[in-house]
Design an enzyme around this catalytic site. Structure first.
Site, PDB file in Angstrom:
ATOM      1  N   GLU A 365       0.802  -1.237   0.000  1.00  0.00           N
ATOM      2  CA  GLU A 365       0.000   0.000   0.000  1.00  0.00           C
ATOM      3  C   GLU A 365       0.829   1.278   0.000  1.00  0.00           C
ATOM      4  OE1 GLU A 365      -3.878  -1.790   2.354  1.00  0.00           O
ATOM      5  OE2 GLU A 365      -2.200  -1.085   3.537  1.00  0.00           O
TER       6      GLU A 365
HETATM    7  C1  TNX Z   1      -4.468  -4.192   4.671  1.00  0.00           C
HETATM    8  S1  TNX Z   1      -2.773  -6.529   4.499  1.00  0.00           S
HETATM    9  C2  TNX Z   1      -3.203  -3.893   5.176  1.00  0.00           C
HETATM   10  C3  TNX Z   1      -3.084  -3.395   6.543  1.00  0.00           C
HETATM   11  C4  TNX Z   1      -4.415  -3.235   7.220  1.00  0.00           C
HETATM   12  C5  TNX Z   1      -5.291  -4.404   6.860  1.00  0.00           C
HETATM   13  C6  TNX Z   1      -6.597  -4.410   7.571  1.00  0.00           C
HETATM   14  C7  TNX Z   1      -1.698  -5.466   4.296  1.00  0.00           C
HETATM   15  C8  TNX Z   1      -0.423  -5.899   3.840  1.00  0.00           C
HETATM   16  N1  TNX Z   1      -2.039  -4.199   4.534  1.00  0.00           N
HETATM   17  O1  TNX Z   1      -2.381  -2.162   6.535  1.00  0.00           O
HETATM   18  O2  TNX Z   1      -4.203  -3.185   8.582  1.00  0.00           O
HETATM   19  O3  TNX Z   1      -5.527  -4.382   5.476  1.00  0.00           O
HETATM   20  O4  TNX Z   1      -7.262  -5.607   7.351  1.00  0.00           O
END
Ligand code: TNX
Length: 572
Positions: A365
């Site tokens: 992300e």
């Molecule tokens: C996605 S899974 C994210 C996290 C959040 C999560 C909540 C991932 C690698 N990144 O930053 O906490 O969703 O479910």
């Protein structure tokens, strides 16, 4: 060796009798229980647990209904003279003493009379490549064990101390649920007779705890490690840094922890682990054959670092601390060399604290760092990890970056058709699979679950169990799958009880996918075996979700030290 289907026949109560040894010393609570049981004639009773009633399901089970071993005040533990094996034997004694009240002396030589003993034998060491001397132990591998229970003794044989440790975890589950009691209980400590041959399907079996969104005390993390060990999980991934908080002390950049650690989601104070705190977690984990996998999430999820050191931000201006739950807005400046000094310093210190081989660099992300700038950053970070002597792990967003020798991608998608990840695997990456819609422990069980998310769907116990890590991602061969991990993100999780409520009973489901042969996969059998763990958790004061999918025993009582999530939902 091909795996055999599980057999767990009901023992024949008429043939399960055997004498209870009389205690040679002043009788204690457990002795009295055994004597009382004998007087009442219930030697004829089958042990309450059947040999196959183990989670995760063992590879091979051969019950001997004619044999029952009963633990008494005279039972001793014998172990090969080897420091690691001795540690496992002491762990076994520590597990059994509180509930039984028995002394259970541990002797690290094997010459004592075997009758009435539990013996842990280390058959060989991989380092010496010594030929295995005992039975099938040559095939047990790095984590397998053989357990034999007869009327007169219990034997665990393994090639490694990890194997002995897993044999002990099985042994623990074969005793009555009362073994989880912190104080002596009067029951007959019967173990079902027979042989178990067992070893894992995948070498990497883990869970992740996000200590960044909410900070959790060292004791809470130690308890989570205990839960992992119980189900033969061998990795705890700690998500140590995120927008809302930086949780690990770094001497060369001290404000990361002192300033960046002083916040969390909501109004809480946050916190961070000192290096000694982290060493405590490492040592507790290693005594339970759990490897810590530290994650420093880069280049995104870094608002807390920018609060502490604005020079890392692209605009060189400190942002305010962030206590919300959005993602994807922050990043360290990929165009500034100082950022790579920061990455090398931080990863160097975290690597030095971590005995395990893995260093996780996140990579998810980073919406503001795109295309070649992103892959360029990742490629430098992969090299920096290698320079620390560790193997790089990252979320599957790392996939487009150039392959780096040994790299491992953690796949958290919800659509198993992922050509970019499959391509990275063709270029040499291995995979840890954590499908968001099966393995994410922060997803709600059902619509009315009071904490958790639902962006990847609702995950009830069956959904957590009914998938195959070996074949899940399209065009990724089982041979490229290192294992499975269940992440617990903690935006909505604020206490140990919340953690346990989301972990149990789904963590054992994921553990079975990681450990048991695929031929043992069977929802109907799993839910029956899992049901027996409710009384264990209750007795130990562990919170869990009383999912209606599991046929919990009717007598499941509310534990004394019951710690429910704030709006008490454990009876759902
Ligand atoms: C996605 S899974 C994210 C996290 C959040 C999560 C909540 C991932 C690698 N990144 O930053 O906490 O969703 O479910």
């Amino acid at each position: 060796m091909s795996s055999l289907p599980i057999s767990s026949p009901t023992p024949d109560p008429t043939t399960a009798a055997h004498p209870v040894a009389l205690p040679a010393h002043e009788p204690e609570a457990g002795d009295l229980a055994a004597l009382a049981a004998r007087a009442a004639g219930d030697d004829l009773l089958a042990p309450p647990v059947r040999l196959g009633d183990v989670v995760p399901a063992p590879e091979r089970v051969e019950a001997d209904p004619g044999a029952t071993f009963v633990l008494t005040g005279d039972t001793a533990i014998r172990v090969t003279a080897h420091p690691g094996a001795r540690e496992v034997a002491d762990h076994l004694a520590d597990l059994l003493r509180p509930a039984t009240g028995f002394p259970l002396p541990v002797a690290d030589n094997l010459v004592v009379d075997p009758a009435g003993t539990m013996t842990l034998t280390l058959a060989g060491t991989p380092a010496s490549q010594a030929p295995a001397t005992i039975g099938e132990s040559a095939a047990l591998g790095a984590e397998g064990y053989r357990l034999d229970v007869t009327a007169s003794e219990v034997r665990v044989v393994a090639d490694t101390t990890a194997g002995l440790f897993y044999g002990v975890q099985t042994l623990r589950q074969l005793l009555p649920a009362a073994v989880e009691s912190p104080t002596p209980v009067a029951v007959r400590w019967a173990l079902p007779g027979g042989t178990i041959l067992d070893r894992p399907r995948f070498p990497y079996r883990g869970a992740m705890l996000d200590v960044a969104r909410h900070f959790f005390a060292v004791e809470d993390v130690l308890r989570v490690i205990d839960h992992l060990a119980r189900y033969k999980l061998n990795h705890l991934h700690l998500h140590l840094t995120d927008d809302q908080g930086w949780r690990i002390a770094v001497d060369s950049w001290p404000r990361l922890a002192t300033v960046g650690g002083a916040s969390e989601v909501g109004d809480g104070p946050g916190g961070h682990y000192t290096k000694d705190d982290y060493r405590r977690m490492v040592s507790h984990a290693s005594a339970r054959h759990v490897t810590l996998v530290p994650e420093v999430d880069l280049p995104g999820h870094t608002n807390a670092a920018l609060v502490a050191y604005p020079e890392l931000a692209a605009d060189k201006v400190a942002p305010p601390p962030y206590t919300g739950t959005e993602v994807g807005f922050s990043y360290v400046d990929p165009g500034d060399e100082r950022t790579y000094d920061f990455v090398a310093d931080v990863l160097g210190e975290v690597a030095a604290l971590t005995p395990g081989p893995w260093l996780h660099i996140g990579g998810d992300e980073a919406f503001k760092v795109k295309g070649e700038v992103y892959t360029g950053f990742v490629e430098r970070a992969q090299q920096i990890v290698a320079d620390t002597g560790k193997t790089v792990v990252g979320w599957h967003q790392l996939a487009p970056a150039a392959h780096f020798d040994g790299r491992v991608l953690q796949w958290w998608g919800t659509d198993a058709d992922d050509p970019t990840t499959a391509d990275a695997v063709r270029r040499g990456a291995r995979l840890i699979v954590s499908p968001g819609n099966h393995a994410y422990l922060d997803m709600k069980y059902a619509q009315d679950t009071p904490i958790g998310h639902d962006w990847a769907g609702l995950i009830d116990v069956r959904r957590a169990y009914d998938w195959d890590p070996g074949t899940h991602v399209t065009d990724v061969p089982t041979a490229a799958v290192l294992g499975v991990e269940a992440p617990l993100w903690t935006e909505s999780v604020t206490s140990l009880a919340d953690i346990e409520f989301l972990l149990l009973p789904r963590l054992p489901a994921i553990a079975e996918l990681g450990w048991s042969p695929r031929t043992a996969h069977d929802w109907a059998g799993f839910r029956e075996r899992l049901a027996g763990h409710g009384p264990r958790w209750s007795t130990a004061g562990i919170t869990f979700h009383r999912s209606a999918e599991i046929p919990w025993p009717a007598a499941l009582t509310v534990p004394r030290q019951h710690r429910a999530p704030q709006n008490d939902t454990t009876t759902h």
